[in-house]
Design a protein around this motif. Structure first.
Motif, PDB file in Angstrom:
ATOM      1  N   ASP A   1       0.836  -1.190   0.000  1.00 52.66           N
ATOM      2  CA  ASP A   1       0.000   0.000   0.000  1.00 52.66           C
ATOM      3  C   ASP A   1       0.877   1.247   0.000  1.00 52.66           C
ATOM      4  N   PRO A   2       0.509   2.308  -0.747  1.00 55.08           N
ATOM      5  CA  PRO A   2       1.368   3.493  -0.797  1.00 55.08           C
ATOM      6  C   PRO A   2       1.504   4.225   0.528  1.00 55.08           C
ATOM      7  N   SER A   3       0.622   3.935   1.499  1.00 54.48           N
ATOM      8  CA  SER A   3       0.733   4.562   2.812  1.00 54.48           C
ATOM      9  C   SER A   3       1.433   3.673   3.834  1.00 54.48           C
ATOM     10  N   TYR A   4       1.364   2.353   3.644  1.00 54.73           N
ATOM     11  CA  TYR A   4       1.871   1.436   4.665  1.00 54.73           C
ATOM     12  C   TYR A   4       2.869   0.412   4.129  1.00 54.73           C
ATOM     13  N   GLY A   5       3.056   0.340   2.830  1.00 47.54           N
ATOM     14  CA  GLY A   5       3.894  -0.718   2.302  1.00 47.54           C
ATOM     15  C   GLY A   5       3.229  -2.067   2.527  1.00 47.54           C
ATOM     16  N   TYR A   6       3.995  -3.011   3.090  1.00 47.39           N
ATOM     17  CA  TYR A   6       3.447  -4.345   3.369  1.00 47.39           C
ATOM     18  C   TYR A   6       2.770  -4.420   4.729  1.00 47.39           C
ATOM     19  N   GLY A   7       2.795  -3.330   5.493  1.00 43.46           N
ATOM     20  CA  GLY A   7       2.117  -3.320   6.787  1.00 43.46           C
ATOM     21  C   GLY A   7       2.996  -2.772   7.895  1.00 43.46           C
ATOM     22  N   LEU A   8       2.573  -3.041   9.140  1.00 46.23           N
ATOM     23  CA  LEU A   8       3.282  -2.559  10.322  1.00 46.23           C
ATOM     24  C   LEU A   8       4.318  -3.593  10.751  1.00 46.23           C
ATOM     25  N   VAL A   9       5.529  -3.145  10.969  1.00 44.58           N
ATOM     26  CA  VAL A   9       6.616  -4.061  11.273  1.00 44.58           C
ATOM     27  C   VAL A   9       6.330  -4.831  12.569  1.00 44.58           C
ATOM     28  N   ASP A  10       6.712  -6.099  12.576  1.00 49.89           N
ATOM     29  CA  ASP A  10       6.490  -6.979  13.737  1.00 49.89           C
ATOM     30  C   ASP A  10       7.814  -7.682  14.031  1.00 49.89           C
ATOM     31  N   ALA A  11       8.525  -7.212  15.029  1.00 52.87           N
ATOM     32  CA  ALA A  11       9.863  -7.734  15.320  1.00 52.87           C
ATOM     33  C   ALA A  11       9.825  -9.208  15.707  1.00 52.87           C
ATOM     34  N   ALA A  12       8.871  -9.593  16.556  1.00 50.83           N
ATOM     35  CA  ALA A  12       8.821 -10.979  17.024  1.00 50.83           C
ATOM     36  C   ALA A  12       8.619 -11.940  15.866  1.00 50.83           C
ATOM     37  N   ALA A  13       7.687 -11.613  14.964  1.00 48.12           N
ATOM     38  CA  ALA A  13       7.432 -12.487  13.826  1.00 48.12           C
ATOM     39  C   ALA A  13       8.614 -12.489  12.867  1.00 48.12           C
ATOM     40  N   ALA A  14       9.236 -11.344  12.670  1.00 50.05           N
ATOM     41  CA  ALA A  14      10.377 -11.279  11.762  1.00 50.05           C
ATOM     42  C   ALA A  14      11.514 -12.174  12.233  1.00 50.05           C
ATOM     43  N   VAL A  15      11.668 -12.307  13.543  1.00 46.93           N
ATOM     44  CA  VAL A  15      12.756 -13.112  14.105  1.00 46.93           C
ATOM     45  C   VAL A  15      12.408 -14.586  14.167  1.00 46.93           C
ATOM     46  N   THR A  16      11.152 -14.924  14.475  1.00 47.59           N
ATOM     47  CA  THR A  16      10.814 -16.314  14.798  1.00 47.59           C
ATOM     48  C   THR A  16       9.953 -17.037  13.778  1.00 47.59           C
ATOM     49  N   ALA A  17       9.236 -16.341  12.909  1.00 47.14           N
ATOM     50  CA  ALA A  17       8.286 -17.000  12.005  1.00 47.14           C
ATOM     51  C   ALA A  17       8.997 -17.830  10.947  1.00 47.14           C
ATOM     52  N   ASN A  18       8.282 -18.826  10.420  1.00 51.25           N
ATOM     53  CA  ASN A  18       8.778 -19.599   9.290  1.00 51.25           C
ATOM     54  C   ASN A  18       8.456 -18.825   8.010  1.00 51.25           C
ATOM     55  N   VAL A  19       9.474 -18.429   7.304  1.00 49.75           N
ATOM     56  CA  VAL A  19       9.305 -17.627   6.093  1.00 49.75           C
ATOM     57  C   VAL A  19      10.074 -18.291   4.958  1.00 49.75           C
ATOM     58  N   ALA A  20       9.395 -18.517   3.855  1.00 49.28           N
ATOM     59  CA  ALA A  20      10.059 -19.121   2.695  1.00 49.28           C
ATOM     60  C   ALA A  20      11.144 -18.187   2.173  1.00 49.28           C
ATOM     61  N   SER A  21      12.247 -18.770   1.783  1.00 45.20           N
ATOM     62  CA  SER A  21      13.362 -17.962   1.293  1.00 45.20           C
ATOM     63  C   SER A  21      13.105 -17.491  -0.135  1.00 45.20           C
ATOM     64  N   VAL A  22      13.809 -16.452  -0.520  1.00 38.45           N
ATOM     65  CA  VAL A  22      13.708 -15.915  -1.874  1.00 38.45           C
ATOM     66  C   VAL A  22      15.092 -15.927  -2.513  1.00 38.45           C
ATOM     67  N   SER A  23      15.113 -15.922  -3.826  1.00 36.41           N
ATOM     68  CA  SER A  23      16.385 -15.941  -4.543  1.00 36.41           C
ATOM     69  C   SER A  23      16.692 -14.605  -5.216  1.00 36.41           C
ATOM     70  N   SER A  24      15.799 -13.645  -5.062  1.00 37.97           N
ATOM     71  CA  SER A  24      16.019 -12.315  -5.637  1.00 37.97           C
ATOM     72  C   SER A  24      15.327 -11.288  -4.749  1.00 37.97           C
ATOM     73  N   SER A  25      15.493 -10.025  -5.077  1.00 36.70           N
ATOM     74  CA  SER A  25      14.932  -8.964  -4.254  1.00 36.70           C
ATOM     75  C   SER A  25      13.413  -9.072  -4.160  1.00 36.70           C
ATOM     76  N   PRO A  26      12.868  -9.074  -2.948  1.00 41.10           N
ATOM     77  CA  PRO A  26      11.408  -9.135  -2.796  1.00 41.10           C
ATOM     78  C   PRO A  26      10.738  -7.797  -3.063  1.00 41.10           C
ATOM     79  N   LEU A  27      11.531  -6.767  -3.302  1.00 40.32           N
ATOM     80  CA  LEU A  27      10.979  -5.425  -3.510  1.00 40.32           C
ATOM     81  C   LEU A  27      10.770  -5.094  -4.982  1.00 40.32           C
TER      82      LEU A  27
END
Length: 467
Positions: free
Chosen positions: A344-370
């Motif tokens: 979203d042009p006002s929020y991007g992908y949303g509000l940052v969440d430190a706990a989830a960023a550190v502990t969640a299972n996230v599929a890896s990417v091979s190129s820039s996600p941006l």
């Protein structure tokens, strides 16, 4: 960039005018925080927004009560930072703060700054002397949000990644330096990369979408060396109506700001399609270069909160490259209530969440996600900077050509079978027939004329007549 007047900066050969903006205000003449007001009462846990006030500390607070500075840091709980600390506090990560310098005196920075340098030409060689008459405290405020240590067990302001290391890289804005800003930033970026920065924080913006080509190489140098670059989106309250460079450079993680309710900040943020993530930008705490605590607003503060979270992710997941660190931050973001799409042009992908960023299972990417990379952007839009044509090698050879059909080459003046059959013979026959017809007609005409002429007897000539 060849000149700067009253906070205006001329950039590159195109002489693009831009105003450098820090946090909540333009370089000159306003300061980064809101206009000063009354000093907060001693017993109040939070000073009035934007007012430099005496250090907030535990004396005067009842037994068992939380330290006022820690209580003021609402983002520690609301954005999952304390929960993330159960896994890591950022040890092993290094955040480069390219700003006006981190003050030496605050106890909150004891043991936090691993090195530094000055690129303004007016600061200290270690980057620890604040640069600029107006924004000298800005670098300290930014650094304190990223990785300050507090003043003791459970007291004083603490940063998002309190065990990460900081690099204090001082640059000057406006008239505070005679060195062109684009040159300062480019040199500072390279120095940060060469001194093992994992994350680079840039809490300034400009009033132009474009940037000097000198930044192409500097930012690409950081990306090529696996560095996460975090950039503030800028603030409407300081006259920045849209996201400007360096937040528009492909590959950086641009941070927009939200208020305490999680809504896009009207004054302390801008909005634009390059925003990748949102973080608090209002009622932020900061440690000044002289050790005072202030409350201030701006995406200059939202950016180091995200930089600190990036340090937590790099500490917890040292195997991840920069693309995957950014991917974790944006993919684990909490949806913003006001968002209409993602990103979203006002929020991007949303509000940052430190706990989830550190502990969640996230599929890896091979190129820039941006999306588009800086390399791709340069290839498309820097049309003068094209790659040189490949040079042939010494062993290059040309393959044999297929044999061609044999063709007899003759003069076009000489007859051939076709020209005789369809040209010369019919032409000669026609010409002969025409001649014969003409001769016959001529002979017939003479015969007719001779038959019609009167006949008279012939007389002998006088000379031959005899009596």
């Amino acid at each position: 960039m060849n000149a700067r007047r009253a906070g205006r900066v001329a950039v590159s050969a195109a002489a693009i005018a831009m105003t450098v903006v820090l946090g909540g205000a333009s370089i000159a003449p306003a300061v980064d925080e809101a206009p000063p007001g009354a000093t907060a009462p001693v017993a109040a846990p939070v000073p009035s927004p934007g007012v430099p006030s005496p250090r907030v500390s535990s004396p005067g607070v009842g037994a068992g009560a939380e330290d006022p500075a820690r209580a003021a840091e609402y983002w520690l709980d609301e954005y999952g930072i304390r929960t993330a600390w159960q896994t890591t506090r950022g040890k092993g990560s290094t955040i480069a703060i390219i700003d006006t310098g981190i003050g030496r005196s605050p106890v909150e920075f004891a043991g936090a700054v691993a090195g530094g340098a000055d690129f303004s030409g007016v600061g200290a060689s270690d980057g620890r002397m604040p640069v600029g008459a107006v924004d000298a405290n800005h670098g300290s405020w930014v650094a304190s949000l990223a990785a300050s240590r507090g003043t003791g067990a459970g007291t004083g302001m603490i940063g998002v990644a309190p065990e990460a290391q900081l690099l204090s890289i001082s640059i000057g804005f406006g008239e505070s330096s005679s060195v062109p800003l684009v040159q300062q930033v480019a040199d500072a970026m390279r120095w940060a990369v060469d001194h093992d920065a994992d994350i680079i924080n840039l809490s300034f913006t400009t009033n132009t979408l474009s940037w000097d080509p000198l930044w192409d190489d500097a930012f690409q140098y950081a990306f090529d060396h696996d560095v996460v670059v975090i950039v503030a989106a800028g603030n409407k309250g300081s006259g920045t109506d849209e996201v400007g460079a360096p937040a528009t450079i492909p590959g950086v993680l641009t941070v927009g700001g939200v208020n305490r309710a999680g809504a896009a900040s009207e004054e302390a943020s801008t909005q634009g399609i390059t925003i990748g993530i949102s973080a608090p930008s209002e009622e932020l705490l900061g440690v000044s270069a002289d050790g005072q605590l202030v409350v201030w607003n701006g995406t200059s503060g939202a950016a180091p909160i995200v930089a600190g979270i990036a340090a937590l992710v790099r500490s917890a997941h040292p195997e991840l490259d920069a693309d995957n660190v950014i991917n974790r931050i944006i993919r684990t973001a909490k949806p913003a209530a006001g968002a209409t799409r993602t990103p979203d042009p006002s929020y991007g992908y949303g509000l940052v969440d430190a706990a989830a960023a550190v502990t969640a299972n996230v599929a890896s990417v091979s190129s820039s996600p941006l999306g588009m990379t800086l390399t791709e952007w340069v290839r498309l839009y820097r049309r003068a900077d094209v790659a040189p044509a490949p040079q042939p090698t010494a062993t290059a050879s040309v393959p044999d050509l297929p044999a061609a059909d044999r063709v007899d080459v003759r003069s076009p003046l000489l007859p051939n079978a076709d020209s005789l059959r369809y040209g010369t013979v019919p032409l000669m026959a026609g010409t002969l027939a025409a001649i014969l017809v003409a001769l016959g007609v001529t002979a017939a005409a003479r015969r007719i004329r001779s038959e019609r002429a009167p006949r008279t007897p012939s007389r002998p000539s006088k000379e031959y007549f005899h009596l």
